[in-house]
Design a protein around this motif. Structure first.
Motif: not given
Length: 82
Positions: A16-23, A56-62, A68-78
């Motif tokens: 689901f985390t990978v899906f959130a990044w892609g979304a 990437v830093l936010a994902v690694s520091a989650a 983690l989900l919020a960071a992954v979505v923001v990373f995916g958007m950027a």
């Protein structure tokens, strides 16, 4: 100890985390045409490229799964804008 072990994520949560990044990336890719036509590619890349690094830093520091989900979505958007 790896991040998956540290957060105690199962296979479904990782998927689901990978899906959130892609979304997040897909949403921004769809909006990128209007953003690029308004402000230009230079301005978008000046904001999106550092945002990818910060993402990437936010994902690694989650420290928790919701963060983690919020960071992954923001990373995916950027990532979707670059």
């Amino acid at each position: 100890m790896t991040g998956i072990d540290q957060l105690l994520l199962g296979e479904g949560a990782v998927g689901f985390t990978v899906f959130a990044w892609g979304a997040g990336a897909l949403v921004c890719m769809q909006l990128s045409r209007s953003v690029l036509s308004r402000v230009g590619s230079r301005a978008v890349l000046r904001l999106a490229a550092p945002a990818v690094g910060l993402g990437v830093l936010a994902v690694s520091a989650a420290g928790s799964y919701p963060v983690l989900l919020a960071a992954v979505v923001v990373f995916g958007m950027a990532f979707g804008l670059t």
